[in-house]
Each structure stands twice: as structure tokens, then as C-alpha cells.
Design a protein around this motif. Structure first.
Motif, short mmCIF file in Angstrom:
data_model
loop_
_atom_site.label_atom_id
_atom_site.label_comp_id
_atom_site.label_asym_id
_atom_site.label_seq_id
_atom_site.Cartn_x
_atom_site.Cartn_y
_atom_site.Cartn_z
N THR A 1 -61.33 2.60 -20.43
CA THR A 1 -61.63 3.02 -19.18
C THR A 1 -60.07 3.33 -18.55
O THR A 1 -60.18 3.85 -17.33
CB THR A 1 -62.31 1.87 -18.10
OG1 THR A 1 -61.60 0.78 -18.07
CG2 THR A 1 -63.56 1.67 -18.66
N SER A 2 -58.98 3.17 -19.08
CA SER A 2 -57.93 3.56 -18.72
C SER A 2 -57.67 4.93 -18.73
O SER A 2 -57.58 5.68 -19.69
CB SER A 2 -56.70 2.91 -19.50
OG SER A 2 -55.58 3.52 -19.39
N PRO A 3 -57.40 5.71 -17.75
CA PRO A 3 -57.09 7.16 -17.67
C PRO A 3 -55.89 7.54 -18.33
O PRO A 3 -55.76 8.62 -19.03
CB PRO A 3 -56.97 7.48 -15.99
CG PRO A 3 -56.57 6.05 -15.37
CD PRO A 3 -57.20 5.34 -16.20
N GLU A 4 -54.80 6.51 -18.40
CA GLU A 4 -53.69 6.95 -19.29
C GLU A 4 -54.28 7.05 -20.86
O GLU A 4 -53.83 7.85 -21.42
CB GLU A 4 -52.75 5.87 -19.02
CG GLU A 4 -51.35 5.87 -19.82
CD GLU A 4 -50.50 4.70 -19.53
OE1 GLU A 4 -49.47 4.98 -20.12
OE2 GLU A 4 -51.04 3.97 -18.75
N GLN B 1 -57.20 7.63 -21.84
CA GLN B 1 -58.11 8.67 -21.94
C GLN B 1 -57.22 9.91 -22.04
O GLN B 1 -57.41 10.92 -23.12
CB GLN B 1 -59.03 8.94 -20.89
CG GLN B 1 -60.05 7.54 -21.16
CD GLN B 1 -60.79 7.69 -19.74
OE1 GLN B 1 -60.62 8.63 -18.79
NE2 GLN B 1 -61.86 6.97 -19.97
N TYR B 2 -56.25 10.37 -21.46
CA TYR B 2 -55.38 11.49 -21.11
C TYR B 2 -54.85 11.74 -22.70
O TYR B 2 -54.52 12.79 -23.15
CB TYR B 2 -54.27 11.65 -20.23
CG TYR B 2 -53.67 12.69 -19.98
CD1 TYR B 2 -54.17 13.64 -18.82
CD2 TYR B 2 -52.59 13.16 -20.59
CE1 TYR B 2 -53.36 14.76 -18.59
CE2 TYR B 2 -51.99 14.63 -20.51
CZ TYR B 2 -52.45 15.26 -19.50
OH TYR B 2 -51.69 16.60 -19.24
N GLU C 1 -53.11 5.73 -11.08
CA GLU C 1 -54.26 6.19 -11.83
C GLU C 1 -55.13 7.09 -11.11
O GLU C 1 -55.89 7.91 -11.82
CB GLU C 1 -54.89 4.72 -12.07
CG GLU C 1 -54.18 3.99 -13.45
CD GLU C 1 -55.13 2.87 -13.77
OE1 GLU C 1 -56.09 2.50 -13.24
OE2 GLU C 1 -54.85 2.17 -14.60
N ARG D 1 -56.58 10.86 -12.54
CA ARG D 1 -57.85 11.09 -12.94
C ARG D 1 -58.37 12.68 -12.88
O ARG D 1 -58.72 13.21 -13.90
CB ARG D 1 -58.96 10.56 -12.05
CG ARG D 1 -58.70 8.71 -12.50
CD ARG D 1 -59.89 8.10 -11.64
NE ARG D 1 -59.35 6.71 -11.32
CZ ARG D 1 -59.70 5.69 -12.46
NH1 ARG D 1 -60.14 6.15 -13.46
NH2 ARG D 1 -59.07 4.63 -12.26
N VAL E 1 -56.92 14.17 -16.14
CA VAL E 1 -57.88 13.72 -17.23
C VAL E 1 -58.83 14.80 -17.39
O VAL E 1 -59.14 15.14 -18.48
CB VAL E 1 -58.38 12.36 -17.10
CG1 VAL E 1 -59.33 11.94 -18.36
CG2 VAL E 1 -57.19 11.35 -17.12
N ARG F 1 -59.36 16.99 -20.60
CA ARG F 1 -60.82 16.88 -21.41
C ARG F 1 -61.37 18.08 -21.34
O ARG F 1 -62.16 18.25 -22.40
CB ARG F 1 -61.55 15.96 -20.64
CG ARG F 1 -62.83 15.81 -21.08
CD ARG F 1 -63.87 14.68 -20.43
NE ARG F 1 -65.09 14.57 -20.84
CZ ARG F 1 -65.95 13.56 -20.28
NH1 ARG F 1 -65.93 12.74 -19.59
NH2 ARG F 1 -67.45 13.79 -20.94
#
Length: 330
Positions: free
Chosen positions: A150-153, A155-156, A305, A309, A312, A316
Motif C-alpha cells: 500500500t506504500s505509494p513509494e 507502487q511508483y 505520501e 499519490r 503514482v 501507472r
């Protein structure tokens, strides 16, 4: 999900097969590691529980998938391609990581296999079912890995890896195109050392040589990638599917934790738009990856964070366009 030639379905696993899996897991010596939560609960309250309750909990974490194809599609490579394409669609709509496991000994402790799928298939409207256009399985797995945290970091980082996978090939394709156009022009003399030198210098301007390998200037390569996949034309509608306020956000807002340009997707014909999108993506990438203490362009976990978002979602969507419109080098 039904395509033109195949049917993909996800089903419950039978109790007999679950018992077989339990046997194989116990045989591997990983029983308690695999069932950290379920196993301890079951043993602690064993006198109060029925075995079928344990099987039910186990089965909620594992699903089976079935691919039904035409006679001429039954080779294993085709079945895997269909399977991975449908897992991509499910991951895209559920934001969940789903793992393909071909044998019982590939089951790993701590991982969940398919526990989000039924909620997704029953509730979510999956009208956008574009499948990967022959994208390598590697970048499909990288994309899905982004949802394992769930970490946006985190995910990015993984969405950017999809872009990174194609950086060299896009710039190399641009170099081949430039060289081909130059060779085909009437003012090019293939016997002229000067003409050949100019052509090579232009084609290789964005490459550097390190030992036996070619390196590409990453910031420039991102611009080439975004042009090659026609990102400015596709980005507006794709972003609006996630959040219809994102187009205005990127038009009016920079990035809180680094110097990055805004860009206006309403002006998709603007010649410098791919460059501005690339510069923003690259600036955010650098602020996350290169967290030097003396730099003012640093991403700070927890603190930044919320600001990360929207970025991200930007990277994505670009990753999804690359996967769905995948273009091989040649």
C-alpha cells in the motif's frame, strides 16, 4: 471473461485438492510458516473447530483458473499468454497482486493467491478489458508487483520499472528511424565519410558507451518513450477513469517535494508536451530513488505520501498504455 476465441474463468478449489495441497505443504516442512495466521488459530482452538472450517479458510486464499481454448490454441505458451493477459485485467481493476502457481511446490509462505478475485468479479464493472498487446510476461509481473504494497513509494517504483523496461528500445527505435530517414534522403551520399559521420552522430547522440554495453540518457529516453506510445493523446481519457480532477491537477500543480513542470493535456498537440510529461516523471523518480541529504529535491516517506499519490496514478496509466499498446523493437 470471454474473448473472441477463449474463455477464462476462476473457480473454487475442491476440498480433495485442498487436502492434497496440505499434504504437499506439510511434506515440504513449511506448514507452520505457510499458515502463520490460519495454522496458529486452528491449533489454538482445535477442540472448538471442525476441519472443514480450516479447509474453508485455506480455500479462501487459493483459487484455480481455467482457460478454455480452440483446438489450435492448446500449446502451453498460448495458454500461459491468455492466462497472464486475464490476470493483468483483474489486477488492473482490483489493484491486487495475483500470483500464477503451476505446481504445489511453488506455493510460498506469506503470500495470498486469489483472495480478492470473487469480490472483484461480482462487484466491479470491468468494461475496460484491453489485454496486453504481446507484452513480455516480465513487465506484466512487474506491474502486478506494484499492488503488493500500500506504500505509494513502492507502487511508483514498480510502475516506473515498466517504463524503464522500454527506455532503451524506444530511444534505439528513434535512432534507427533517424538513420533510415537520413539514408533515404536525396542529399545523403553513402560514399561520403562526412555524411555517414553526421548520420551516426545524430543517431547515437543520446547513447554512451560503457565497456561492451550501450547506455541511454534516461531523461531523454523517457521523452522518446512518451512520443513513441503517443502518451499525450491517450493520457487525458485514461487519467479521468481514475480521477476526473487529475487533468486540472497536473495543469495547475507542481510537485511538493521536487522541482517538476506542470503540463496541460488540453493542448495535446503542443510539441514540448512529451518533454514536460517526461521531465515530471523523471523528477519524481529521482527524488524517490536518490535521497541525498544535501538535496532539496527529496521525497520523505510519510510526510510526502499524499503528494506522491497523483504521481503514482500518472506513472501507472503510462505503464498501462505501454503494456496494452506494446511495441516490439523491430
Amino acid at each position: 471473461m470471454r474473448g473472441n476465441r477463449e474463455i477464462f474463468s476462476i473457480d473454487e478449489v475442491s476440498e480433495i485438492y485442498l487436502i492434497y495441497l496440505l499434504y504437499k505443504i506439510a511434506e515440504s516442512g513449511e506448514f507452520f510458516a505457510f499458515f502463520r495466521s490460519i495454522g496458529k488459530w486452528f491449533i489454538r482452538d482445535a477442540e472448538k473447530r471442525e476441519f472443514h472450517e480450516f479447509l474453508s479458510l485455506f480455500g479462501s486464499r487459493i483459487k484455480s483458473a481455467r482457460v478454455k481454448t480452440k483446438e489450435d490454441q492448446k500449446d502451453i505458451a498460448t495458454v500461459k499468454r491468455i492466462f497472464d493477459a486475464n490476470l493483468y485485467i483483474i489486477s488492473k481493476h482490483s489493484s491486487a497482486t495475483l500470483s500464477r502457481v503451476n505446481r504445489p511446490d511453488q506455493l510460498q509462505p506469506g503470500r495470498q493467491y486469489g483472495n480478492h478475485i470473487y469480490h472483484l468479479l461480482n462487484v466491479t464493472n470491468m468494461s475496460d478489458t484491453r489485454t496486453p498487446n504481446d507484452a513480455p510476461e516480465e513487465i506484466l509481473y512487474i506491474y502486478q508487483t506494484a499492488f503488493s504494497s500500500t506504500s505509494p513509494e513502492h507502487q511508483y517504483f514498480n510502475f516506473y520499472r515498466v517504463l524503464e523496461h522500454q527506455l532503451f528500445t524506444s530511444t534505439y527505435a528513434e535512432a534507427l528511424k533517424d538513420a533510415s530517414e537520413k539514408i533515404g534522403s536525396p542529399d545523403f551520399d553513402p560514399r561520403s565519410i562526412s555524411d555517414i559521420d553526421q548520420m551516426l552522430r545524430k543517431a547515437l547522440a543520446n547513447f554512451s558507451r560503457e565497456e561492451s554495453d550501450f547506455r541511454v540518457k534516461e531523461g531523454v529516453a523517457l521523452g522518446d518513450l512518451i512520443r513513441r506510445y503517443n502518451i499525450p493523446k491517450l493520457l487525458r481519457d485514461r487519467l479521468c477513469r481514475y480521477d476526473d480532477g487529475l487533468v486540472d491537477y497536473f495543469k495547475n500543480n507542481g510537485v511538493e517535494f521536487c522541482e517538476a513542470p506542470t503540463f496541460d493535456l488540453e493542448k495535446e498537440g503542443t510539441s514540448n508536451l512529451p518533454k514536460r510529461i517526461a521531465e515530471r516523471v523523471y523528477a519524481v523518480r529521482n527524488s524517490i530513488f536518490h535521497n541525498k541529504i544535501l538535496s532539496s529535491n527529496r521525497f520523505s516517506p510519510m510526510r510526502h505520501e499524499d503528494a506522491l499519490r497523483p504521481e503514482v496514478l500518472l506513472v501507472r496509466v503510462i505503464a498501462e498504455i505501454i503494456i496494452e499498446d506494446y511495441q516490439p523493437l523491430l
